[in-house]
Write a protein that holds these residues in place. Structure first.
Motif, PDB file in Angstrom:
ATOM      1  N   ASN A 198      -6.936   2.734   5.742  1.00  0.00           N
ATOM      2  CA  ASN A 198      -7.878   2.581   4.636  1.00  0.00           C
ATOM      3  C   ASN A 198      -7.224   2.930   3.304  1.00  0.00           C
ATOM      4  O   ASN A 198      -6.302   3.743   3.226  1.00  0.00           O
ATOM      5  N   GLY A 199      -7.737   2.307   2.250  1.00  0.00           N
ATOM      6  CA  GLY A 199      -7.223   2.562   0.908  1.00  0.00           C
ATOM      7  C   GLY A 199      -7.060   1.268   0.131  1.00  0.00           C
ATOM      8  O   GLY A 199      -7.592   0.221   0.515  1.00  0.00           O
ATOM      9  N   SER A 200      -6.319   1.340  -0.966  1.00  0.00           N
ATOM     10  CA  SER A 200      -6.142   0.195  -1.858  1.00  0.00           C
ATOM     11  C   SER A 200      -4.854  -0.557  -1.534  1.00  0.00           C
ATOM     12  O   SER A 200      -3.784   0.051  -1.389  1.00  0.00           O
ATOM     13  N   TYR A 201      -4.986  -1.880  -1.434  1.00  0.00           N
ATOM     14  CA  TYR A 201      -3.858  -2.771  -1.180  1.00  0.00           C
ATOM     15  C   TYR A 201      -3.675  -3.710  -2.374  1.00  0.00           C
ATOM     16  O   TYR A 201      -4.657  -4.284  -2.867  1.00  0.00           O
ATOM     17  N   LYS A 202      -2.443  -3.876  -2.811  1.00  0.00           N
ATOM     18  CA  LYS A 202      -2.139  -4.873  -3.823  1.00  0.00           C
ATOM     19  C   LYS A 202      -1.660  -6.131  -3.113  1.00  0.00           C
ATOM     20  O   LYS A 202      -0.708  -6.089  -2.329  1.00  0.00           O
ATOM     21  N   VAL A 203      -2.317  -7.245  -3.385  1.00  0.00           N
ATOM     22  CA  VAL A 203      -2.006  -8.514  -2.724  1.00  0.00           C
ATOM     23  C   VAL A 203      -1.483  -9.482  -3.783  1.00  0.00           C
ATOM     24  O   VAL A 203      -2.157  -9.739  -4.780  1.00  0.00           O
ATOM     25  N   SER A 204      -0.288 -10.030  -3.562  1.00  0.00           N
ATOM     26  CA  SER A 204       0.328 -10.899  -4.565  1.00  0.00           C
ATOM     27  C   SER A 204       0.934 -12.142  -3.931  1.00  0.00           C
ATOM     28  O   SER A 204       1.583 -12.059  -2.887  1.00  0.00           O
ATOM     29  N   VAL A 205       0.717 -13.282  -4.569  1.00  0.00           N
ATOM     30  CA  VAL A 205       1.399 -14.521  -4.209  1.00  0.00           C
ATOM     31  C   VAL A 205       2.603 -14.656  -5.134  1.00  0.00           C
ATOM     32  O   VAL A 205       2.470 -14.540  -6.357  1.00  0.00           O
ATOM     33  N   LEU A 206       3.776 -14.904  -4.548  1.00  0.00           N
ATOM     34  CA  LEU A 206       5.017 -14.957  -5.306  1.00  0.00           C
ATOM     35  C   LEU A 206       5.689 -16.307  -5.142  1.00  0.00           C
ATOM     36  O   LEU A 206       5.710 -16.863  -4.045  1.00  0.00           O
ATOM     37  N   LYS A 242       0.860  -1.190   0.000  1.00  0.00           N
ATOM     38  CA  LYS A 242       0.000   0.000   0.000  1.00  0.00           C
ATOM     39  C   LYS A 242       0.892   1.234   0.000  1.00  0.00           C
ATOM     40  O   LYS A 242       1.779   1.362   0.850  1.00  0.00           O
ATOM     41  N   ASP A 243       0.664   2.125  -0.939  1.00  0.00           N
ATOM     42  CA  ASP A 243       1.417   3.386  -1.005  1.00  0.00           C
ATOM     43  C   ASP A 243       2.924   3.160  -0.969  1.00  0.00           C
ATOM     44  O   ASP A 243       3.661   3.824  -0.213  1.00  0.00           O
TER      45      ASP A 243
END
Length: 269
Positions: A85-93, A61-62
Motif C-alpha cells: 500500500n502507498g503512493s505509486y508514480k506511473v509514467s509512460v516513457l 514506489k519508495d
C-alpha cells in the motif's frame, strides 16, 4: 543435494536501465490510465504505442522501480502494484536516443488494500490468462473435485514438471522483450524458466491461489532465474518447476517446496 545447473539465458526482462528526462512536460490527459480495478491491486494502460518508438511503462514506489515494455500490438495491458500500500508514480516513457527516455504521461496512484495478497490473483502482462485459455481449462480439469489448496498446487505442479521440458533452443535466441504465452508453453510442452513460472502462476491464480512470479538468483542454477512463491496456509513457500522438471528428467528426486534460503529475489510480479 548436488547443484543442478541449467543453461539459462540471463533474463532481466522488464527491468532495464532507463535514463528519464522531464524536459518535455507530461500531458495532463488521464485517459491512458485506467484505475477501475485498483481494489484488486492492478492498473491498466491504454496507450497507442507508436510503431517506430520504443515505449516503456515505469511504476515507482519508495525509490523502487519496475519497468515494462509497451507494444504497438497491445493497446491495453494490465500491470500489478505489488509493492504494498502507498503512493505509486506511473509514467509512460518514449525513447529519445540510446537508453534515454522522455515522459509522455505521468500520474500518481494511491493503493489501499485490506489484503495485499489479492494482487497475486490477477492476469497481468507477464502472467496473462483468461478462462478461455487452454492452460486455464487444464487447471480446472486437474483440480476438479479437489478441495484443499495444497492438493490443487500438487496436481498442477505434477502436471507441469512431468510434461514441460526445458527449451534450450529458445534460451539461446530469446529477446530481452520476451513475454511468456501460457498456451504456447502448454501446447508445445517446452519453455524456459520464465515460461514455467508464468504458466504455474497463471494456473494457480485461476483456481484462486495467490502466486508470485519471482526473478533473481538461486544456488540451483548458474544464471539469472525465474521461479514461484505460492501462498499456502498463510505462508509464502518457494516452488521451482523448472529445476524440478530437470531433476525428474534425470531420474532424481524433486521436492515440491524449496528452501527459501537458496533463493535471492530481485523482482516479483
Amino acid at each position: 543435494m548436488k547443484k543442478f545447473y541449467f543453461m539459462l539465458l540471463t533474463l532481466f526482462v522488464l527491468v532495464t536501465s532507463v535514463q528519464v528526462t522531464t524536459v518535455d512536460a507530461a500531458t495532463t490527459d488521464t485517459n491512458w490510465l485506467n484505475t477501475s480495478k485498483l481494489t484488486e491491486g492492478v492498473i491498466s494502460i491504454q496507450y497507442e504505442v507508436p510503431a517506430n518508438k520504443r515505449t516503456k511503462l515505469m511504476i515507482t514506489k519508495d525509490n523502487s522501480s519496475y519497468t515494462y515494455n509497451l507494444f504497438s500490438s497491445n493497446q491495453s495491458e494490465v500491470f500489478p502494484l505489488q509493492q504494498g500500500n502507498g503512493s505509486y508514480k506511473v509514467s509512460v516513457l518514449e525513447n529519445t536516443t540510446g537508453n534515454k527516455y522522455k515522459v509522455v504521461y505521468s500520474d500518481v496512484v494511491d493503493l489501499s488494500l485490506s489484503n495485499t495478497n489479492i494482487v497475486y490473483l490477477n492476469s497481468v502482462q507477464n502472467i496473462k490468462w483468461n478462462s478461455s485459455d487452454k492452460a486455464i481449462q487444464k487447471a480446472q480439469q486437474l483440480t476438479q473435485g479437489i478441495t484443499t489448496d495444497e492438493e490443487k498446487v500438487k496436481a498442477i505442479y505434477n502436471y507441469i514438471v512431468k510434461n514441460v521440458q526445458y527449451d534450450y533452443k529458445l534460451a539461446g535466441s530469446v529477446s530481452t522483450d520476451y513475454i511468456p504465452n501460457i498456451n504456447n508453453t502448454l501446447s508445445n510442452k517446452k519453455g524456459i524458466c520464465y515460461d514455467y513460472s508464468s504458466l504455474f502462476a497463471a494456473m494457480l491464480r485461476s483456481v484462486d491461489i495467490p502466486t508470485k512470479l519471482v526473478m533473481g538468483n538461486t544456488s540451483y542454477v548458474s544464471e539469472y532465474h525465474a521461479w514461484n512463491e505460492v501462498l499456502l496456509n498463510g505462508k509464502w513457500v518457494t516452488i521451482d518447476t523448472t529445476v524440478d522438471a530437470g531433476l525428474l528428467k534425470n531420474k532424481k528426486t524433486a521436492e515440491l517446496i524449496k528452501s527459501s534460503s537458496k533463493y535471492t529475489s530481485a523482482k516479483f510480479y
